[in-house]
Scaffold this active site. Structure first.
Site, PDB file in Angstrom:
ATOM      1  N   LYS A  14     -24.301  -0.359  70.226  1.00 40.43           N
ATOM      2  CA  LYS A  14     -23.220  -1.259  70.617  1.00 40.43           C
ATOM      3  C   LYS A  14     -22.540  -0.709  71.872  1.00 40.43           C
ATOM      4  CE  LYS A  14     -19.249  -3.653  68.542  1.00 40.43           C
ATOM      5  NZ  LYS A  14     -18.441  -3.799  67.319  1.00 40.43           N
ATOM      6  N   GLU A  69     -15.293 -11.815  52.354  1.00 36.94           N
ATOM      7  CA  GLU A  69     -13.937 -12.229  51.998  1.00 36.94           C
ATOM      8  C   GLU A  69     -13.805 -12.622  50.529  1.00 36.94           C
ATOM      9  OE1 GLU A  69     -14.538 -12.586  56.337  1.00 36.94           O
ATOM     10  OE2 GLU A  69     -15.645 -13.398  54.616  1.00 36.94           O
ATOM     11  N   ARG A 101     -12.738 -18.983  53.638  1.00 31.47           N
ATOM     12  CA  ARG A 101     -13.985 -18.774  52.918  1.00 31.47           C
ATOM     13  C   ARG A 101     -13.758 -18.319  51.485  1.00 31.47           C
ATOM     14  NH1 ARG A 101     -17.828 -15.447  56.968  1.00 31.47           N
ATOM     15  NH2 ARG A 101     -19.392 -16.793  56.049  1.00 31.47           N
TER      16      ARG A 101
END
Length: 616
Positions: free
Chosen positions: A251, A339, A367
């Site tokens: 990354k 979540e 969600r």
């Protein structure tokens, strides 16, 4: 050859041009792409680290697969900037994430190469499953379906539901590309992260989790070697069965400040000095954001009460929980991009005698509404939800505006919802929330600077009176939800210039409706509610319903966001377009008063509210 290499990116007008390039030119093209990413994202802000890490991977994808005939689905979507550059959107890239410009995520309205415009994680594999089934039913055997998902995205339960289905259909070829950089925002957590680390050590010949689920496994592959990645993808395509291609990337690759950043590899940034990666001198970096106020306040409360614990879903730093995690690491739980699990796990913590504080972005709690309803509220558990980025968030667009929470959660029995207007009230309301033990509570805070204190002139039955016109008859009551108190006070001043008497009230706890509000509304000719959630089903709607049993029934003007997907743009401009700035509030109020019988003042400045408003 030199002249061609110097302007490679400019010559790439679409995927066909990528496929036509000689392989020896690809490293130079990757350098040019990284230079553009650093220059433009540092200037305007956006997702920098994720895109720097997928340059060679995206090049390989477009060399092996022929989009849009072959379908490329990017999970989360914030790593699709390179894809945009390679699919004919270079000229528009300077306007990335700006009003009227390119979206920061895949967008179907922008290009045929963007199949979905998802920016919530862990969805790409389910899209791919459905697309592959559709191709099979339509007899389109020559169309490949490729889903690119990060190791962070694989921590979400929906991804595993899709893997369960994909692996069970050997006749249905779907290529799952795992972009494994060991991180989502922060380092990836959980047993899957451990398993991927084992595979990165060179275990491709061994039986692994993916082969057990029915996939062929190719990897690990050096994701920064275009030739190696391209070869792995070609082998996967030739298998014509479900395949996992495990690609290892870094990354922030190629940009020293991102690679050295120990927090999130410059995942999402505002304006930066490109040479240093530090905040630009002209950038608006608030010293006291709402997030930082919450993080410090929670850590202070945790130091006073050992039963306070915190839960988040791969957003430790973005939600401010890193402050508590540094002081009390054993009491902060990052469950990955999950979540639903976060909420029900918090329910278990509450059942075990602790008071969990669940910190999520408002858009992501969408969600887990069922878990809030059935796993927390049904059991009357003392869980506090803190929703960051509530309301209009700005340049991340439709999927990130936290505008649905009030309407979705207004119906949850026993859930009390607060909206602080300033930093002092945030600390006060958070303390009240964690002191509540008879049911769930929720606080919502925006993505913005906390600003100065807006002191109340009085507190009445739990309501904060922020302003009242003592020398005038009470014409208008403005009910301000959270940070909209500031434009409400400015609107009050504008209305008073027109000779109107105005009261401004902050309910503090906005849902369920404080029963003192309908009584206060009856003392005014018009009550105006303003909220940065959708008008339908929010605080204003709840007040209207509460007023139905009041005699006389007060007139209520409900102002809020339209029931629509708002585009990306600045928080300030989008609020103004919805009529939620001071001029818009004043205009809508004057217009509503002008329609009342016996109106004796001029309302020639009143214009129709852009987002609409209704009076009951």
């Amino acid at each position: 050859m030199t002249r061609q290499a110097a302007g490679l990116l400019a010559s790439v007008t679409g995927p066909e041009a990528v496929r036509a390039l000689a392989s020896e030119l690809l490293p130079r093209l990757a350098e040019e792409i990284r230079a553009v990413l650093v220059e433009r994202v540092c200037a305007a802000g956006g997702h920098l680290g994720p895109n720097l890490g997928v340059v060679e991977l995206t090049l390989a994808l477009h060399r092996v697969f022929g989009s849009p005939q072959d379908v490329l689905v990017f999970d989360t979507g914030h790593q699709a900037y390179v894809h945009k550059l390679l699919t004919g959107r270079q000229k528009d890239f300077a306007q990335l994430r700006q009003a009227g410009g390119l979206s920061g995520y895949p967008s179907r309205s922008e290009s045929v190469h963007d199949v979905v415009e998802n920016s919530h994680a862990s969805t790409a594999l389910s899209y791919a499953d459905g697309l592959a089934k559709a191709h099979e039913l339509a007899g389109a055997q020559d169309r490949a379906v490729v889903a690119v998902i990060g190791d962070g995205g694989l921590t979400g339960g929906m991804a595993w539901e899709a893997l369960n289905n994909l692996g069970a259909a050997p006749e249905r070829p779907v290529i799952v590309v795992i972009n494994d950089n060991g991180r989502s925002y922060a380092p990836t957590t959980g047993a899957l992260a451990t398993h991927l680390r084992v595979l990165r050590g060179g275990a491709q010949a061994r039986r692994n989790l993916f082969t057990v689920l029915g996939f062929a496994y190719v990897g690990p592959v050096n994701g920064h070697n275009t030739s190696e990645t391209e070869g792995a993808l070609r082998r996967a395509r030739a298998m014509r069965r479900p395949v996992v291609v495990h690609v290892v990337t870094v990354k922030g690759k190629g940009y020293g400040p991102a690679e050295r950043d120990g927090v999130d590899c410059l995942h999402a940034v505002s304006a930066l000095e490109p040479t240093t990666g530090q905040p630009a001198a002209s950038a608006d970096f608030p010293a006291l954001s709402w997030t930082s106020v919450f993080g410090r306040a929670l850590a202070d409360l945790a130091s006073q009460r050992e039963d306070i614990v915190a839960v988040t879903a791969a957003m430790l730093n973005p939600t401010g929980l890193h402050v508590m995690a540094k002081r009390f690491p054993e009491r902060v739980f990052d469950v990955g991009i999950a979540e639903q699990h976060a909420v029900t796990s918090a329910a278990g913590l509450a059942m075990g005698g602790f008071h969990p504080v669940v910190a999520l972005y408002a858009t992501f709690l969408n969600r887990a509404v069922d878990q809030v309803l059935m796993d927390v509220a049904l059991h009357r558990l003392a869980v506090t939800f803190v929703l960051d980025r509530a309301g209009i968030t700005g340049p991340d667009g439709a999927s990130h505006h936290g505008m649905w929470d009030l309407a979705l959660l207004a119906t949850v029995p026993g859930l009390r919802i607060a909206a602080p207007r300033d930093a002092a009230l945030l600390r006060e309301l958070l303390a009240e929330a964690v002191a509540t033990d008879e049911g769930p509570t929720m606080l919502r805070i925006p993505k913005a600077q906390a600003g100065g204190e807006l002191a109340a002139v009085a507190r009445m039955d739990g309501l904060d009176i922020l302003h009242r016109s003592l020398r005038r008859p009470p014409d208008v009551l403005i009910v301000a939800v959270g940070p909209l108190a500031a434009p409400a006070l400015e609107a009050a001043a504008r209305l008073e210039e027109r000779g109107l008497g105005v009261t401004v009230v902050d309910p503090r706890w906005v849902l369920p409706v404080n029963q003192a509000l309908p009584a206060l509304a009856t003392r005014h000719r018009l009550t105006v509610t303003i909220e940065d959630g959708i008008r339908a089903g929010g605080v204003g709607t709840a007040l209207v319903q509460s007023c139905q049993d009041t005699v006389p029934v007060p007139r209520v003007l409900v102002l809020g966001l339209p029931r629509a997907f708002l585009p990306h743009g600045s928080r300030q401009s989008l609020a103004a377009q919805a009529g939620l700035d001071a001029p818009g509030i004043a205009r809508a109020t004057l217009s509503a008063l002008a329609k009342q019988p016996g109106a004796s003042f001029s309302a020639h400045h009143a214009n129709p509210l852009h987002a609409g408003g209704n009076t009951t």
